[in-house]
Scaffold this motif. Structure first.
Motif, mmCIF file in Angstrom:
data_model
loop_
_atom_site.group_PDB
_atom_site.id
_atom_site.type_symbol
_atom_site.label_atom_id
_atom_site.label_comp_id
_atom_site.label_asym_id
_atom_site.label_seq_id
_atom_site.Cartn_x
_atom_site.Cartn_y
_atom_site.Cartn_z
ATOM 1 N N PHE A 73 -1.592 0.341 7.412
ATOM 2 C CA PHE A 73 -2.950 0.888 7.457
ATOM 3 C C PHE A 73 -3.657 0.763 6.108
ATOM 4 C CE2 PHE A 73 -0.495 4.693 6.283
ATOM 5 C CZ PHE A 73 -1.244 5.197 5.224
ATOM 6 N N TYR A 74 -2.914 0.660 5.002
ATOM 7 C CA TYR A 74 -3.555 0.444 3.706
ATOM 8 C C TYR A 74 -4.314 -0.878 3.705
ATOM 9 C CZ TYR A 74 -1.077 4.315 1.439
ATOM 10 O OH TYR A 74 -0.624 5.548 1.076
ATOM 11 N N SER A 75 -3.664 -1.924 4.189
ATOM 12 C CA SER A 75 -4.317 -3.233 4.262
ATOM 13 C C SER A 75 -5.468 -3.223 5.256
ATOM 14 C CB SER A 75 -3.295 -4.307 4.663
ATOM 15 O OG SER A 75 -2.256 -4.394 3.711
ATOM 16 N N ASP A 76 -5.263 -2.553 6.391
ATOM 17 C CA ASP A 76 -6.306 -2.515 7.422
ATOM 18 C C ASP A 76 -7.582 -1.871 6.889
ATOM 19 O OD1 ASP A 76 -4.519 -3.697 9.130
ATOM 20 O OD2 ASP A 76 -3.915 -1.820 10.091
ATOM 21 N N VAL A 77 -7.428 -0.773 6.165
ATOM 22 C CA VAL A 77 -8.603 -0.081 5.615
ATOM 23 C C VAL A 77 -9.321 -0.963 4.610
ATOM 24 C CG1 VAL A 77 -9.363 1.870 4.212
ATOM 25 C CG2 VAL A 77 -7.682 2.219 6.029
ATOM 26 N N ALA A 78 -8.556 -1.593 3.696
ATOM 27 C CA ALA A 78 -9.164 -2.435 2.669
ATOM 28 C C ALA A 78 -9.876 -3.630 3.286
ATOM 29 C CB ALA A 78 -8.097 -2.910 1.692
ATOM 30 N N LEU A 79 -9.244 -4.287 4.255
ATOM 31 C CA LEU A 79 -9.850 -5.453 4.887
ATOM 32 C C LEU A 79 -11.079 -5.067 5.703
ATOM 33 C CD1 LEU A 79 -6.591 -7.306 6.027
ATOM 34 C CD2 LEU A 79 -8.102 -7.929 4.141
ATOM 35 N N THR A 80 -11.028 -3.897 6.343
ATOM 36 C CA THR A 80 -12.181 -3.413 7.113
ATOM 37 C C THR A 80 -13.381 -3.163 6.208
ATOM 38 O OG1 THR A 80 -10.715 -2.378 8.737
ATOM 39 C CG2 THR A 80 -12.998 -1.619 8.674
ATOM 40 N N CYS A 81 -13.100 -2.746 4.976
ATOM 41 C CA CYS A 81 -14.174 -2.472 4.011
ATOM 42 C C CYS A 81 -14.691 -3.737 3.331
ATOM 43 C CB CYS A 81 -13.690 -1.492 2.953
ATOM 44 S SG CYS A 81 -13.340 0.160 3.602
ATOM 45 N N GLY A 82 -14.170 -4.908 3.710
ATOM 46 C CA GLY A 82 -14.677 -6.164 3.182
ATOM 47 C C GLY A 82 -13.842 -6.784 2.087
ATOM 48 N N ALA A 83 -12.687 -6.218 1.760
ATOM 49 C CA ALA A 83 -11.833 -6.772 0.720
ATOM 50 C C ALA A 83 -11.157 -8.044 1.211
ATOM 51 C CB ALA A 83 -10.780 -5.750 0.302
ATOM 52 N N THR A 84 -10.903 -8.948 0.304
ATOM 53 C CA THR A 84 -10.182 -10.171 0.636
ATOM 54 C C THR A 84 -8.679 -9.900 0.646
ATOM 55 O OG1 THR A 84 -9.996 -10.876 -1.677
ATOM 56 C CG2 THR A 84 -11.984 -11.539 -0.467
ATOM 57 N N PRO A 85 -7.890 -10.744 1.305
ATOM 58 C CA PRO A 85 -6.432 -10.552 1.295
ATOM 59 C C PRO A 85 -5.837 -10.557 -0.122
ATOM 60 C CG PRO A 85 -7.051 -12.056 3.050
ATOM 61 C CD PRO A 85 -8.290 -11.805 2.243
ATOM 62 N N TRP A 132 -7.406 -9.717 -2.951
ATOM 63 C CA TRP A 132 -7.789 -8.453 -3.607
ATOM 64 C C TRP A 132 -6.941 -7.310 -3.073
ATOM 65 C CZ3 TRP A 132 -9.322 -3.513 -2.831
ATOM 66 C CH2 TRP A 132 -9.971 -2.859 -3.877
ATOM 67 N N THR A 133 -6.710 -7.294 -1.779
ATOM 68 C CA THR A 133 -5.894 -6.241 -1.160
ATOM 69 C C THR A 133 -4.470 -6.260 -1.701
ATOM 70 O OG1 THR A 133 -7.211 -6.388 0.878
ATOM 71 C CG2 THR A 133 -5.043 -5.332 1.031
ATOM 72 N N LEU A 134 -3.932 -7.457 -1.893
ATOM 73 C CA LEU A 134 -2.579 -7.570 -2.430
ATOM 74 C C LEU A 134 -2.496 -6.999 -3.832
ATOM 75 C CD1 LEU A 134 0.344 -8.677 -2.450
ATOM 76 C CD2 LEU A 134 -0.616 -10.855 -3.248
ATOM 77 N N TRP A 135 -3.416 -7.413 -4.702
ATOM 78 C CA TRP A 135 -3.323 -7.039 -6.116
ATOM 79 C C TRP A 135 -3.767 -5.605 -6.375
ATOM 80 C CZ3 TRP A 135 -0.694 -9.707 -9.566
ATOM 81 C CH2 TRP A 135 -0.431 -11.057 -9.319
ATOM 82 N N HIS A 136 -4.723 -5.097 -5.621
ATOM 83 C CA HIS A 136 -5.299 -3.787 -5.920
ATOM 84 C C HIS A 136 -4.845 -2.671 -4.980
ATOM 85 C CE1 HIS A 136 -8.112 -5.310 -8.976
ATOM 86 N NE2 HIS A 136 -8.226 -6.372 -8.194
#
Length: 266
Positions: free
Chosen positions: A158-170, A172-176
């Motif tokens: 769900f951490y990745s899902d939230v970040a990607l839903t908010c417009g983050a790139t994969p 960016w999601t990995l590193w941040h």
């Protein structure tokens, strides 16, 4: 009010733990000293704490330069181990085929005895300091890489899902996001590596080097100067404790206290 009382109780418990540890160390040293003196054990067989301290002071002009060499190899090798270990862990996590093919080998590599591989590094890099840095970094990266992989895999989806839903790139999601959530486990691997980094450097020197604690220890052994063997051991332990303290401070500065992860609302 309850929070203040809880903090006071935790501080009292920490003080009690430190007092207990200090008392145990003092008692151990006293028993050690008394046993060696009363049993009249030769210093060449087993040394008392006072003999070790005196021998360390007398040998300091040669011990300190050797310590500087090993410290340099250990700290530089550890820095490379942390960087390469995290990058290797990320690569294994991101590329499924790479992980499936090589992860068992990466995991098994931690069990390789240093004495069987060190001669190869001597052939490749000779007796210079650079070779000891390479072998220290090589041995130190394995637990960091393994814990990085396991930490990233353990991050809830769900951490990745939230970040990607908010417009983050994969990326960016990995590193941040993912690395931040996995950071505690990654630091666990860093601590494992730090625990034996100087022992690895010293062993590599012992097997073949021009200078350093390993060579100094070898000279003490060859001359049956047992107190100096203990002196080298104490220096290695002190360097390890210093490195572990640095790792703990870095973790606290970068991630905050562990209690904040367990109780994010406080």
């Amino acid at each position: 009010m309850d929070t203040q009382r809880k903090d006071q109780e935790e501080r009292r418990e920490r003080v009690k733990d430190r007092i207990a540890t200090t008392t145990a160390v003092i008692v151990l040293l006293a028993v050690w000293e008394g046993w060696v003196r009363l049993a009249h054990i030769p210093a060449s067989m087993f040394s008392s704490p006072t003999q070790i301290v005196q021998a360390t002071i007398d040998a300091w002009p040669t011990l300190w330069p050797a310590t500087q060499v090993t410290a340099f190899e250990g700290f530089v090798g550890f820095a490379f181990a942390v960087l390469s270990g995290i990058l290797v862990g990320i690569a294994f996590y991101c590329f499924r085929t790479l992980n499936a093919a090589l992860y068992p080998l990466l995991y098994a590599a931690q069990t390789m005895p240093l004495i069987t591989i060190a001669p190869l590094f001597l052939i490749w890099f000779g007796f210079e300091i650079s070779g000891k840095i390479v072998i220290t970094a090589f041995w130190g990266l394995f637990p960091i890489a393994v814990q990085t992989i396991r930490g990233l895999k353990a991050v809830p989806q769900f951490y990745s899902d939230v970040a990607l839903t908010c417009g983050a790139t994969p990326v960016w999601t990995l590193w941040h996001v993912k690395l931040r959530v996995a950071a505690r486990q990654i630091f666990g691997g860093v601590r494992i590596s730090a625990a034996y980094i100087f022992a690895t450097a010293t062993t590599a020197e012992y097997l073949g080097a021009r200078k350093g604690l390993g060579i100094w220890l070898q000279a003490a052994y060859n001359s049956f100067r047992t107190p100096l063997i203990f002196s080298a051991t104490i220096v290695i332990v002190a360097l390890t404790v210093l490195l572990m303290a640095i790792v703990n401070v870095c973790e606290r500065v970068l991630l905050g206290p562990v209690e904040n992860d367990e109780n994010p609302d406080e």
